[in-house]
Design a protein around this motif. Structure first.
Motif, PDB file in Angstrom:
ATOM      1  N   LEU A 271      37.049 -32.356 -37.973  1.00 38.08           N
ATOM      2  CA  LEU A 271      36.037 -33.223 -38.423  1.00 38.08           C
ATOM      3  C   LEU A 271      36.019 -34.537 -37.464  1.00 38.08           C
ATOM      4  CD1 LEU A 271      37.936 -33.652 -41.936  1.00 38.08           C
ATOM      5  CD2 LEU A 271      35.673 -32.599 -41.562  1.00 38.08           C
ATOM      6  N   ASP A 275      31.522 -37.331 -40.657  1.00 35.46           N
ATOM      7  CA  ASP A 275      31.486 -36.257 -41.776  1.00 35.46           C
ATOM      8  C   ASP A 275      32.213 -36.879 -42.846  1.00 35.46           C
ATOM      9  OD1 ASP A 275      30.704 -34.125 -40.099  1.00 35.46           O
ATOM     10  OD2 ASP A 275      32.567 -34.066 -39.390  1.00 35.46           O
ATOM     11  N   THR A 277      32.685 -38.825 -46.389  1.00 38.79           N
ATOM     12  CA  THR A 277      31.683 -39.104 -47.366  1.00 38.79           C
ATOM     13  C   THR A 277      32.092 -40.497 -48.000  1.00 38.79           C
ATOM     14  OG1 THR A 277      32.554 -37.612 -48.865  1.00 38.79           O
ATOM     15  CG2 THR A 277      30.328 -36.860 -47.551  1.00 38.79           C
ATOM     16  N   THR A 338      33.576 -32.571 -50.339  1.00 38.07           N
ATOM     17  CA  THR A 338      33.148 -33.197 -48.860  1.00 38.07           C
ATOM     18  C   THR A 338      34.601 -34.169 -48.609  1.00 38.07           C
ATOM     19  OG1 THR A 338      32.485 -35.261 -49.984  1.00 38.07           O
ATOM     20  CG2 THR A 338      30.960 -33.364 -49.294  1.00 38.07           C
TER      21      THR A 338
END
Length: 358
Positions: A271, A275, A277, A338
């Motif tokens: 990640l 990325d 959220t 996410t």
């Protein structure tokens, strides 16, 4: 993976606007016309630029001038801390649909008072916790303890995947006030910190009701000490109680260490910051938050709920990140599946990171 079943934050009923607290602190702390005039100007500037609009305090504002030292303040910490802690923990368990005797581990954190027996031991009978409940009371992690506490109950539940663990944070920062301390670090602390408590309930991957909960899963954690920074943040503890250690270098330490730390942690899970959220960040103060946004390249809205929490209730030490997690789930829930990141900074100088999956 550990699943967060519920999180609940509580605040004392005594709520004040920042200017009311500024005036009360000036009246309590400054002596001598010349010194008072000079120091009041510094106090006003620090309070005006703190990012804080309102705070909740454990006591009515006028009672702080009557406190007779650390012993009385600590007695009040235990009294009010038990009330807020019980309220937070009962509500979190209710939200999770669990009863107190289903709790297997209680991890309790505070850095604003001392209690032996610890707070959760004093609450056990009142709440109905089992006599064999495992208890881990922790002092000294400071503002990082909300994130570190979540990390440690995750560690526990990995080894006991069928069980229930709770994190209880109680922070009554106002009761650490020392009227005789008119240093700049003390005035900064007086501008930023508020009072509150929070509780989080989590279950392991094999708990029979795990699938019922919509809260995020804990994917991984990382704690880090940064050598040579031990004098940047913490308490000096003397005859009259706690004296804040709050180095002016903190924002620069964030710029120096946190960007690399966060990127390295995320990269280990394939990640990158873009990325994420949902950022659940402790509100260390405007300069610290600005440094964090800068070093991570975050957009203006990424830390909106953190800034909102700072403005509305101030810095609640270890309880803040749990209040912001609650607000994230209630007000801006990220898309399911996410990644999210919960992070806080504390004495040491240290950081605690918790990777979430919404």
């Amino acid at each position: 993976m550990t699943r967060i079943a519920a999180v609940h934050g509580v605040l004392p009923s005594h709520r004040y606007h920042q200017h009311e607290i500024t005036d009360a602190l000036a009246a309590m702390c400054f002596r001598g016309v010349g010194a008072a005039h000079k120091d009041r100007g510094v106090l006003d500037r620090l309070h005006a630029t703190s990012g804080v609009r309102t705070r909740h305090l454990a006591l009515p504002l006028e009672r702080y001038a009557l406190l007779r030292g650390f012993g009385q303040a600590n007695d009040l910490f235990i009294e009010e801390g038990l009330r807020l802690g019980e309220e937070a923990l009962r509500a979190a368990l209710d939200r999770a649909g669990l009863v107190p005797d289903e709790v297997d581990l209680v991890f309790t954190t505070s850095v604003t008072g001392i209690a032996a027996p610890s707070l959760e031991a004093r609450l056990a009978g009142r709440l109905g916790l089992r006599p064999d409940v495992k208890r881990v009371p922790v002092f000294g992690l400071g503002c990082a303890a909300g994130a570190a506490g979540l990390a440690r109950i995750h560690d526990y539940l990995r080894g006991h995947p069928e069980q229930v663990a709770v994190l209880l944070s109680v922070e009554l920062c106002s009761l650490t006030l020392r009227r005789e301390d008119t240093s700049v670090p003390s005035m900064v602390a007086g501008a930023l910190f508020g009072d509150g408590a929070a509780a989080l309930v989590a279950v392991g991957r094999d708990h029979p009701r795990r699938q019922e909960y919509a809260g995020p899963r804990v994917v991984a954690t990382r704690g880090r000490l940064y050598p040579g920074t031990e004098d940047a943040l913490g308490w000096d503890i003397g005859d009259s109680g706690f004296t804040i250690v709050l180095g002016a270098e903190l924002p620069e330490l964030v710029r120096l260490h946190l960007g690399e730390e966060v990127r390295s942690f995320l990269a280990a899970h394939d990640l990158k910051p873009d990325d994420i959220t949902g950022w659940v960040c402790h509100p260390g103060g405007p300069k610290v938050l600005e440094a964090l946004q800068e070093t991570l390249g975050l957009g203006p809205d990424a830390l909106e709920l953190t800034w909102r929490s700072l403005a509305g209730v101030g810095n609640l030490s270890s309880a803040s990140v749990l209040h912001i997690l609650r607000d994230t789930l209630a007000l801006r829930p990220p898309p399911a599946g996410t990644p999210g990141l919960l992070l806080a900074l504390g004495p040491g100088f240290s950081s605690e990171l918790v990777l979430l999956r919404w």
